[in-house]
Design a protein around this motif. Sequence first.
Motif, short mmCIF file in Angstrom:
data_model
loop_
_atom_site.label_atom_id
_atom_site.label_comp_id
_atom_site.label_asym_id
_atom_site.label_seq_id
_atom_site.Cartn_x
_atom_site.Cartn_y
_atom_site.Cartn_z
N ARG A 184 0.82 -1.22 0.00
CA ARG A 184 0.00 0.00 0.00
C ARG A 184 0.85 1.27 0.00
NH1 ARG A 184 -3.60 -2.99 3.54
NH2 ARG A 184 -2.74 -2.01 5.39
N CYS A 185 2.13 1.12 0.29
CA CYS A 185 3.00 2.31 0.31
C CYS A 185 3.60 2.53 -1.07
CB CYS A 185 4.11 2.14 1.35
SG CYS A 185 5.21 3.57 1.36
N HIS A 235 5.63 4.79 -1.80
CA HIS A 235 6.90 5.52 -1.68
C HIS A 235 8.05 4.62 -1.26
CE1 HIS A 235 4.53 9.18 -2.07
NE2 HIS A 235 3.66 8.58 -1.27
N CYS A 250 9.25 8.12 4.11
CA CYS A 250 7.82 8.23 4.44
C CYS A 250 7.34 9.67 4.24
CB CYS A 250 7.61 7.80 5.89
SG CYS A 250 5.91 7.98 6.44
N HIS A 272 4.24 10.51 5.26
CA HIS A 272 3.20 10.65 6.30
C HIS A 272 1.80 10.71 5.67
CE1 HIS A 272 6.93 11.79 8.22
NE2 HIS A 272 6.98 12.91 7.52
N CYS A 273 1.62 9.99 4.56
CA CYS A 273 0.34 10.09 3.85
C CYS A 273 -0.76 9.25 4.50
CB CYS A 273 0.52 9.66 2.39
SG CYS A 273 0.91 7.89 2.23
N CYS A 298 -0.99 3.50 4.30
CA CYS A 298 -0.74 2.13 4.77
C CYS A 298 -1.68 1.71 5.90
CB CYS A 298 0.72 1.98 5.20
SG CYS A 298 1.25 3.26 6.32
#
Length: 637
Positions: free
Chosen positions: A597-598, A600, A616, A618-619, A622
């Motif tokens: 799901r990340c 980045h 990261c 910080h979206c 995840c």
Amino acid sequence: MGLVRLGANILRWCNSCNLPILEEKTCPICYDETVETPLTPPGDCRPAFVFDIEMIRKQADEQFGPGCGELLLPGDNIVILNKAPALDRMYEIISDGAVLGALMFDPPFGDKLIIRPEAARRMLPRMKGKVIADEGSLASIASGSNLMGPGVIYADEGIKNGDEVVVITDSGTIVATGLAKKSADEMNSRSRGVAVKIRWKNDQPLGGTSVPKKRNDWEAVIRANHEYLEKMVKKAIEFIRDLRRRYDKPIAVSFSGGKDSLATLSLALEAGISPTILFADTGLELKETVSEVRRVAREHNLKLLVEDAGDAFWENVEFFGPPGKDFRWCCKICKLGPTTRLISKNFPNGVISLIGQRGYESEQRMRKGSIWHNPWVPGQIGASPIQNWNALLVWLYIFSRKLKYNPWYERGLDRIGCFMCPSSDIAELKIVKDGHPDYMRWERYISTYRKTMGFPKEYETLALWRWKRLPPAMRNKLSELNVDIETTTVPSSAKGPIELRFAKGYRPCTDGGLSVEGVFSRRLDIVRVANLLNILGPVELHKDENIAKTGDIIIFGEGAVTIKGKNDGSIDDLAKKIEQIVSRAMFCVACGVCVGRCKHGALKVENRIEIDPDMCTHCGECLGPCPVIRFDRDIGI
Ligand code: SF4
Ligand code: SF4
């Protein structure tokens, strides 16, 4: 207590009449110019009662020799105390227009009097603790240096390193006051190094005792300040009448049994209103406070509505642990809860609640203004007619109207609240301990808690339970006492399932605003939690304090969480995310489901999930399904 500045300090003094004058630059009695009394901000000063004066005299006798107390504060005279910011209770002592020094509580040792030159001048005939300096050292002291060993001619026998002393010339002129950095023997041998650390230089180089000024009593202070006091009363009455005109709601007074709510109630009566008295009994009140509330309602024939938190504190303390200045779950459960019930039951269409809140009490209260809406009690409008009053003005009002007040004010407290409020200084807790039977129950609880947590004994003796995160001044004190601060934090060794419980709402005991205090049912691995907390934002990890912080969220290794927010919804949302993050940090089974799901590339799974903080963003993407999270579970918010 933080530094609070409300503009110009309003305490002035008429030296001709020897009277404190509020604000006026010309004495209303003799028309001489008044001078500003230099107080440490916020300058929320109050009258010294007999108890306070005796306490100061006793300390002067103990420190400087028998009879010094009476020389310092002779007979009946006006004495004012100004509470200054410090690690524990510190009062500046003002009399005859001069700041004589400060009485500070130095934990764990006790009271200590720090004297200024005027105090030394008064006590000099009987005072021990004199250090005679040679003429050659006077110029360097005048330019801001300390008194060095070779500059000492003679030091009184018995002076110890750490004593408060006066530096004089051999003809008896006071040069300065300060802190001895050597014993008398060391000073008399003129050994090198600092002998006296100078605190206050004498700017009025007179020898001997000062000339006695005219004595006054509080009646004279009221007469001198009559015009200003009545001007402020008139404004407050207008404020209350204006509220009645603007809002079509009943008016009540939230009465706590303290001086500020007493003044507020009396102002409402002067405004021609017979308000209902609201009393939210936290279950931790001093018994005299409860009696005060009932007496005031009875004497003024006012309707009294009481809502009692009962045993809520004791029922919750096992789960939440001790409340702290930075962890006020108690305010939510014991004060906000009963207040909300009281108002929603009795005022379904809203109420104007007059509250004795003053801007001088804290910067947040100053910012809050005179009228506010309580977001947790729809329809309640809070309003303070004494928002701009300082404590001295409140007392002058109470004295002028001859109002009976809570007897604890004459026993050394200047704030009335719960008997073990975490906002208290150690000095205040000691006073309450001696006069309140329930204090033993609290001591037993804290003692058991300390032992269970493996904390050092200073957790009790220095009342460290008052903080989750120790302030720098207390950390310095612990280091002076050689107490290992590491031992005041908690290792992440506990086992068992995790549960999160919250107390949320408005902060009625402090500065308002919305916050949540929560506790996980077990200790946390703060390094793991800090790593996954990146999901919400950049993280500060304070390993030595066992704390992780992002934005307005603080997570403590022992399991406590505090969240501040703008509204109910945002706090609930953050609380839910935090529970998920902590569960992942503690129980990740390395299934790898979240890694994809990340977008980045910030997630990797070895033994468990880990975030690369540099990658990261910080979206929060995840935070989807994860086998260790049950999304259908009510997490108790
Ligand atoms: S989804 Fe799997 S890898 Fe990700 S945190 Fe949950 S258990 Fe760990
Ligand atoms: S999805 Fe990736 S970038 Fe976004 S918060 Fe999670 S780890 Fe950080």
